[in-house]
Write a protein that holds these residues in place. Structure first.
Motif, PDB file in Angstrom:
ATOM      1  N   VAL A  84       0.860  -1.196   0.000  1.00  0.00           N
ATOM      2  CA  VAL A  84       0.000   0.000   0.000  1.00  0.00           C
ATOM      3  C   VAL A  84       0.889   1.236   0.000  1.00  0.00           C
ATOM      4  O   VAL A  84       1.526   1.551   1.003  1.00  0.00           O
ATOM      5  N   GLY A  85       0.966   1.926  -1.131  1.00  0.00           N
ATOM      6  CA  GLY A  85       1.814   3.112  -1.245  1.00  0.00           C
ATOM      7  C   GLY A  85       2.989   2.835  -2.167  1.00  0.00           C
ATOM      8  O   GLY A  85       3.558   1.741  -2.155  1.00  0.00           O
ATOM      9  N   SER A  86       3.331   3.835  -2.976  1.00  0.00           N
ATOM     10  CA  SER A  86       4.340   3.609  -4.019  1.00  0.00           C
ATOM     11  C   SER A  86       5.515   4.579  -3.896  1.00  0.00           C
ATOM     12  O   SER A  86       6.164   4.894  -4.880  1.00  0.00           O
ATOM     13  N   GLY A  87       5.778   5.078  -2.654  1.00  0.00           N
ATOM     14  CA  GLY A  87       6.853   6.063  -2.496  1.00  0.00           C
ATOM     15  C   GLY A  87       8.201   5.416  -2.275  1.00  0.00           C
ATOM     16  O   GLY A  87       8.495   4.339  -2.816  1.00  0.00           O
ATOM     17  N   TYR A 129       0.391  16.440  -4.225  1.00  0.00           N
ATOM     18  CA  TYR A 129       0.737  16.576  -2.813  1.00  0.00           C
ATOM     19  C   TYR A 129      -0.466  16.196  -1.949  1.00  0.00           C
ATOM     20  O   TYR A 129      -1.618  16.371  -2.364  1.00  0.00           O
ATOM     21  N   GLN A 130      -0.194  15.700  -0.755  1.00  0.00           N
ATOM     22  CA  GLN A 130      -1.269  15.369   0.191  1.00  0.00           C
ATOM     23  C   GLN A 130      -2.097  16.617   0.489  1.00  0.00           C
ATOM     24  O   GLN A 130      -1.554  17.697   0.708  1.00  0.00           O
ATOM     25  N   GLU A 131      -3.419  16.439   0.475  1.00  0.00           N
ATOM     26  CA  GLU A 131      -4.383  17.505   0.782  1.00  0.00           C
ATOM     27  C   GLU A 131      -4.090  18.764  -0.027  1.00  0.00           C
ATOM     28  O   GLU A 131      -4.112  19.878   0.489  1.00  0.00           O
ATOM     29  N   THR A 138       8.838  11.417  -6.288  1.00  0.00           N
ATOM     30  CA  THR A 138       8.475  12.071  -7.555  1.00  0.00           C
ATOM     31  C   THR A 138       8.562  13.592  -7.433  1.00  0.00           C
ATOM     32  O   THR A 138       8.825  14.280  -8.424  1.00  0.00           O
ATOM     33  N   VAL A 139       8.338  14.106  -6.224  1.00  0.00           N
ATOM     34  CA  VAL A 139       8.283  15.569  -6.074  1.00  0.00           C
ATOM     35  C   VAL A 139       9.413  16.129  -5.196  1.00  0.00           C
ATOM     36  O   VAL A 139       9.450  17.322  -4.931  1.00  0.00           O
ATOM     37  N   ASN A 140      10.316  15.261  -4.747  1.00  0.00           N
ATOM     38  CA  ASN A 140      11.292  15.816  -3.802  1.00  0.00           C
ATOM     39  C   ASN A 140      12.476  16.455  -4.515  1.00  0.00           C
ATOM     40  O   ASN A 140      12.536  16.498  -5.746  1.00  0.00           O
ATOM     41  N   TRP A 141      13.392  16.947  -3.693  1.00  0.00           N
ATOM     42  CA  TRP A 141      14.461  17.821  -4.214  1.00  0.00           C
ATOM     43  C   TRP A 141      15.789  17.104  -4.408  1.00  0.00           C
ATOM     44  O   TRP A 141      16.836  17.743  -4.540  1.00  0.00           O
ATOM     45  N   CYS A 142      15.767  15.775  -4.374  1.00  0.00           N
ATOM     46  CA  CYS A 142      16.887  14.908  -4.811  1.00  0.00           C
ATOM     47  C   CYS A 142      18.048  14.786  -3.830  1.00  0.00           C
ATOM     48  O   CYS A 142      19.010  14.061  -4.127  1.00  0.00           O
ATOM     49  N   ALA A 153       8.860  19.166   5.423  1.00  0.00           N
ATOM     50  CA  ALA A 153       8.799  18.343   4.207  1.00  0.00           C
ATOM     51  C   ALA A 153       9.320  16.940   4.494  1.00  0.00           C
ATOM     52  O   ALA A 153       9.478  16.142   3.584  1.00  0.00           O
ATOM     53  N   HIS A 154       9.601  16.656   5.761  1.00  0.00           N
ATOM     54  CA  HIS A 154      10.167  15.356   6.143  1.00  0.00           C
ATOM     55  C   HIS A 154       9.339  14.773   7.273  1.00  0.00           C
ATOM     56  O   HIS A 154       9.532  15.134   8.430  1.00  0.00           O
ATOM     57  N   GLN A 155       8.435  13.865   6.962  1.00  0.00           N
ATOM     58  CA  GLN A 155       7.620  13.258   8.002  1.00  0.00           C
ATOM     59  C   GLN A 155       8.194  11.876   8.327  1.00  0.00           C
ATOM     60  O   GLN A 155       8.490  11.096   7.411  1.00  0.00           O
TER      61      GLN A 155
HETATM   62  C1  LIG Z   1       8.740  19.035  -1.518  1.00  0.00           C
HETATM   63  C2  LIG Z   1       9.524  17.920  -0.903  1.00  0.00           C
HETATM   64  C3  LIG Z   1      10.906  17.922  -1.013  1.00  0.00           C
HETATM   65  C4  LIG Z   1      11.651  16.908  -0.427  1.00  0.00           C
HETATM   66  N1  LIG Z   1      13.001  16.861  -0.649  1.00  0.00           N
HETATM   67  C5  LIG Z   1      13.711  15.802  -0.192  1.00  0.00           C
HETATM   68  C6  LIG Z   1      15.081  15.651  -0.519  1.00  0.00           C
HETATM   69  O1  LIG Z   1      15.649  16.456  -1.263  1.00  0.00           O
HETATM   70  N2  LIG Z   1      15.747  14.587  -0.006  1.00  0.00           N
HETATM   71  C7  LIG Z   1      15.150  13.669   0.815  1.00  0.00           C
HETATM   72  O2  LIG Z   1      15.831  12.767   1.303  1.00  0.00           O
HETATM   73  N3  LIG Z   1      13.837  13.778   1.111  1.00  0.00           N
HETATM   74  C8  LIG Z   1      13.112  14.793   0.601  1.00  0.00           C
HETATM   75  N4  LIG Z   1      11.767  14.858   0.854  1.00  0.00           N
HETATM   76  C9  LIG Z   1      11.155  13.820   1.708  1.00  0.00           C
HETATM   77  C10 LIG Z   1      11.043  12.465   1.027  1.00  0.00           C
HETATM   78  O3  LIG Z   1      10.539  12.596  -0.273  1.00  0.00           O
HETATM   79  C11 LIG Z   1      10.144  11.575   1.875  1.00  0.00           C
HETATM   80  O4  LIG Z   1      10.715  11.475   3.167  1.00  0.00           O
HETATM   81  C12 LIG Z   1       9.964  10.158   1.350  1.00  0.00           C
HETATM   82  O5  LIG Z   1       9.473  10.159   0.037  1.00  0.00           O
HETATM   83  C13 LIG Z   1       8.977   9.407   2.237  1.00  0.00           C
HETATM   84  O6  LIG Z   1       8.918   8.074   1.807  1.00  0.00           O
HETATM   85  P1  LIG Z   1       7.754   7.115   2.307  1.00  0.00           P
HETATM   86  O7  LIG Z   1       7.895   5.831   1.591  1.00  0.00           O
HETATM   87  O8  LIG Z   1       7.761   7.117   3.794  1.00  0.00           O
HETATM   88  O9  LIG Z   1       6.412   7.858   1.872  1.00  0.00           O
HETATM   89  P2  LIG Z   1       6.003   8.552   0.509  1.00  0.00           P
HETATM   90  O10 LIG Z   1       7.170   8.697  -0.404  1.00  0.00           O
HETATM   91  O11 LIG Z   1       5.262   9.780   0.896  1.00  0.00           O
HETATM   92  O12 LIG Z   1       5.031   7.508  -0.169  1.00  0.00           O
HETATM   93  C14 LIG Z   1       3.781   7.149   0.375  1.00  0.00           C
HETATM   94  C15 LIG Z   1       2.804   6.965  -0.774  1.00  0.00           C
HETATM   95  O13 LIG Z   1       1.710   6.205  -0.285  1.00  0.00           O
HETATM   96  C16 LIG Z   1       0.511   6.750  -0.783  1.00  0.00           C
HETATM   97  N5  LIG Z   1      -0.563   6.401   0.159  1.00  0.00           N
HETATM   98  C17 LIG Z   1      -0.704   6.858   1.425  1.00  0.00           C
HETATM   99  N6  LIG Z   1      -1.785   6.299   2.005  1.00  0.00           N
HETATM  100  C18 LIG Z   1      -2.341   5.481   1.082  1.00  0.00           C
HETATM  101  C19 LIG Z   1      -3.490   4.646   1.082  1.00  0.00           C
HETATM  102  N7  LIG Z   1      -4.276   4.528   2.162  1.00  0.00           N
HETATM  103  N8  LIG Z   1      -3.788   3.965  -0.054  1.00  0.00           N
HETATM  104  C20 LIG Z   1      -2.992   4.074  -1.159  1.00  0.00           C
HETATM  105  N9  LIG Z   1      -1.896   4.869  -1.210  1.00  0.00           N
HETATM  106  C21 LIG Z   1      -1.571   5.547  -0.100  1.00  0.00           C
HETATM  107  C22 LIG Z   1       0.786   8.242  -0.854  1.00  0.00           C
HETATM  108  O14 LIG Z   1      -0.088   8.867  -1.787  1.00  0.00           O
HETATM  109  C23 LIG Z   1       2.240   8.278  -1.290  1.00  0.00           C
HETATM  110  O15 LIG Z   1       2.381   8.341  -2.686  1.00  0.00           O
HETATM  111  C24 LIG Z   1      10.998  15.866   0.290  1.00  0.00           C
HETATM  112  C25 LIG Z   1       9.609  15.863   0.384  1.00  0.00           C
HETATM  113  C26 LIG Z   1       8.872  16.872  -0.210  1.00  0.00           C
HETATM  114  C27 LIG Z   1       7.379  16.824  -0.107  1.00  0.00           C
END
Ligand SMILES: Cc1cc2nc3c(=O)[nH]c(=O)nc-3n(C[C@H](O)[C@H](O)[C@H](O)COP(=O)(O)OP(=O)(O)OC[C@H]3O[C@@H](n4cnc5c(N)ncnc54)[C@H](O)[C@@H]3O)c2cc1C
Ligand code: SF4
Length: 520
Positions: A24-27, A70-72, A96-100, A452-454
């Motif tokens: 669940v989720g493709s990040g 982006y969320q919300e 997909t949207v982060n700053w690399c 931007a970092h949760q």
């Molecule tokens: C503007 C921005 C800039 C950033 N720049 C950097 C950077 O330069 N370097 C860096 O290290 N980090 C950066 N980050 C942070 C980094 O991108 C995140 O920490 C990281 O992508 C989080 O990974 P994750 O797998 O925890 O969640 P995510 O990558 O957020 O993936 C979670 C995915 O799950 C999906 N999802 C959630 N709930 C559900 C559900 N119930 N059903 C289906 N799908 C769901 C969401 O839509 C989302 O696509 C940045 C973030 C932002 C927003």
């Protein structure tokens, strides 16, 4: 066997699908995990509530990108609106949207996870081969200072003049044209996000990805997840179409990111003995805006390529921080830079001359710093989530000191004016004005804070009494449920989190794969 990417408008009837693993989720977490499982020949179904948008959709406009990806609609915030939260919601998630910016986890953080939180088996040596592989595949390379844009060079110069530690940042890019719009989706596919790397690889190897599908609830039978119930969303309106997708997997991996992963568990009645949603960390950020005589044009060029950890450890009881600069695009600037009315208009008109320094505070590593909470506003499957993050004197002291350092850096680099992020900004015209930051009001909504970092919300740890998942990322009270994303961090990191999440997911995939054939 080749898999497929389905979008919401193709799912015109209720469907039930079976598979080995439902991701669940493709990040960052889900993308790596899906890839590793598909590579092992497992039948993977991935759900993503965001849309399937690719470089053809990335028009370099903030007005398009924030509502779509982006969320919300990029308006997520804490319940008291004191902290605005940027978080990805699209195929590839935040990648997909982060700053690399790409950093390996600081060793002292991994050590803290072991010593304080009882995490087992997660050290630098264990993670190194996983990071080596990811750095090669995602083309994570240094971005030399000569290629830095003026925004980053100014930080580099300021750090040098004040004698602070400084370094250049590695980036996950290939043939990057330095357009500077990473946060709006890379229009050239230079950014090696999950969208263009591991997700296509996984689909090639048989993974089925359902975009515009939001997992609402996990169904349990005893200690096993037997189904994931999801709503199909209309790709144009993002509203539920009324059609349901039900996935019946052998194993489920929740990879929705910090905030959404704990929310999904809570909606499913899984509260981890009250621990799900706790220990949410946001790396709260304050922004100092400098105005220069020269054109900085911080909207062009690779956005984030210089950093300093000079103030990351300020000793016991003090909040430390990482220093970087963000890209400055007009909409982002308008919501993060200070002031109202004519003053704000004037500031916006000066945007090409602006530089911003961000201080990213390291939360969760001081005794008693338990961060924030994710909870639900009701009991139904459709209850909205609520994020609370109390900002205390501990945070405000750190923000104030960080703003003073940022202003000094900006003056050292040649700024003619520096503005604080207060709703009535402190206006500083030289170094001696930095003292004006001391009496400024430090309170929610009086001083802007962003994230931007949760991280956190489903903390990993050595005991079911204190953590949500064990050291294999398995939910303590379910046999076939894992959490694989930034929500498992027991503390924040003090560096940008993407590469840690990628590495932990790559390492953790062995445990998820083993669970398909029985407990690992
Ligand atoms: C503007 C921005 C800039 C950033 N720049 C950097 C950077 O330069 N370097 C860096 O290290 N980090 C950066 N980050 C942070 C980094 O991108 C995140 O920490 C990281 O992508 C989080 O990974 P994750 O797998 O925890 O969640 P995510 O990558 O957020 O993936 C979670 C995915 O799950 C999906 N999802 C959630 N709930 C559900 C559900 N119930 N059903 C289906 N799908 C769901 C969401 O839509 C989302 O696509 C940045 C973030 C932002 C927003
Ligand atoms: S700076 Fe590079 S990675 Fe970022 S959007 Fe531009 S081309 Fe893509």
């Amino acid at each position: 066997m080749s898999g497929r990417i389905f979008t919401g408008d193709e799912l015109t009837e209720d469907r039930v699908v079976t598979c080995d693993v439902c991701v669940v989720g493709s990040g960052a977490g889900g993308g790596v995990l899906g890839h590793e499982l598909a590579r092992r020949g497992l039948d993977v179904v991935m759900l993503e509530e965001g849309g399937y948008r690719t470089r053809r959709d990335f028009d370099m406009k903030e007005a398009t990108a924030y509502p779509a990806m982006y969320q919300e609609l990029a308006n997520r915030a804490t319940d008291d609106l004191a902290i605005s939260i940027l978080q990805g919601r699209t195929v590839g998630g935040g990648t997909t949207v982060n700053w690399c910016a790409s950093f390996r986890t600081p060793p002292e953080i991994l050590q803290r996870w072991r010593d304080v939180h009882g995490v087992k088996g997660l050290d630098e040596a264990t993670l190194a081969p996983h990071w080596d592989w990811l750095e090669e595949r995602l083309h994570i390379r240094d971005w030399p200072i000569e290629q830095a844009n003026r925004n980053n060079q100014l930080l580099w110069e300021g750090l040098g003049k004040l004698g602070y530690s400084r370094g250049t940042v590695k980036r996950n890019v290939k043939s990057c044209a330095a357009l500077g719009v990473c946060g709006l989706g890379c229009p050239t596919d230079a950014k090696q996000s999950m969208l263009v790397t591991l997700i296509p690889d996984a689909v090639e190897q048989g993974m089925r990805l359902f975009a515009n599908v939001s997992a609402r609830r996990l169904e349990l039978d005893g200690s096993r997840v037997v189904a994931v119930h999801a709503d199909v969303l209309d790709p144009r309106t993002d509203r539920p179409t009324g059609k349901r997708l039900t996935v019946k997997p052998k194993v489920t991996a929740v990879c929705g990111g910090a905030i959404n992963s704990p929310a999904l568990l809570l909606r499913s009645g899984l509260d981890g003995r009250g621990l799900v949603g706790k220990r949410l960390f946001l790396h709260p950020v304050v922004i100092s805006t400098g105005r220069f005589r020269e054109r900085v044009e911080a909207f062009f060029g690779a956005p984030l390529t210089v950093y300093s950890r000079q103030f990351i450890d300020r000793g016991p009881g003090k909040l430390g921080w990482l220093i970087e600069v963000p890209p400055i695009h007009p909409v982002l600037a308008s919501v993060t830079m200070p002031g109202f009315g004519a003053a704000h208009q004037e500031l916006m008109a000066q945007l090409p001359y602006a530089n911003a320094v961000i201080s990213i505070t390291l939360d969760g590593v001081q005794p008693g710093d338990v961060g924030g909470t994710v909870s639900l506003r009701g009991e139904s499957e459709y209850s909205r989530l609520k994020v609370e993050y109390p900002l205390t004197d501990f945070h405000w002291e750190g923000f104030r000191e960080a703003l003073k350092v940022a202003a000094r850096l900006q003056f050292a680099a040649g700024a003619e004016q520096v503005l604080s992020p207060h709703s009535s900004p402190v206006v500083m015209r030289s170094e001696k004005d930095v003292a004006l930051l001391d009496p400024a009001p430090y309170a929610p909504l009086m001083c802007r804070v962003a994230s931007a970092h949760q991280m956190g919300g489903c903390a990993m740890g050595g005991s079911r009494e204190t953590s949500v998942v064990d050291s294999t990322l398995r939910y303590w009270d379910a046999d076939n449920l894992f959490v694989v994303d930034g929500s498992v961090f027991p503390t924040a990191l003090g560096v940008n989190p993407m590469q840690t999440i990628l590495g932990v997911a790559h390492w953790g995939s062995q445990h998820v794969a083993a669970a398909v054939g029985g407990r690992s």
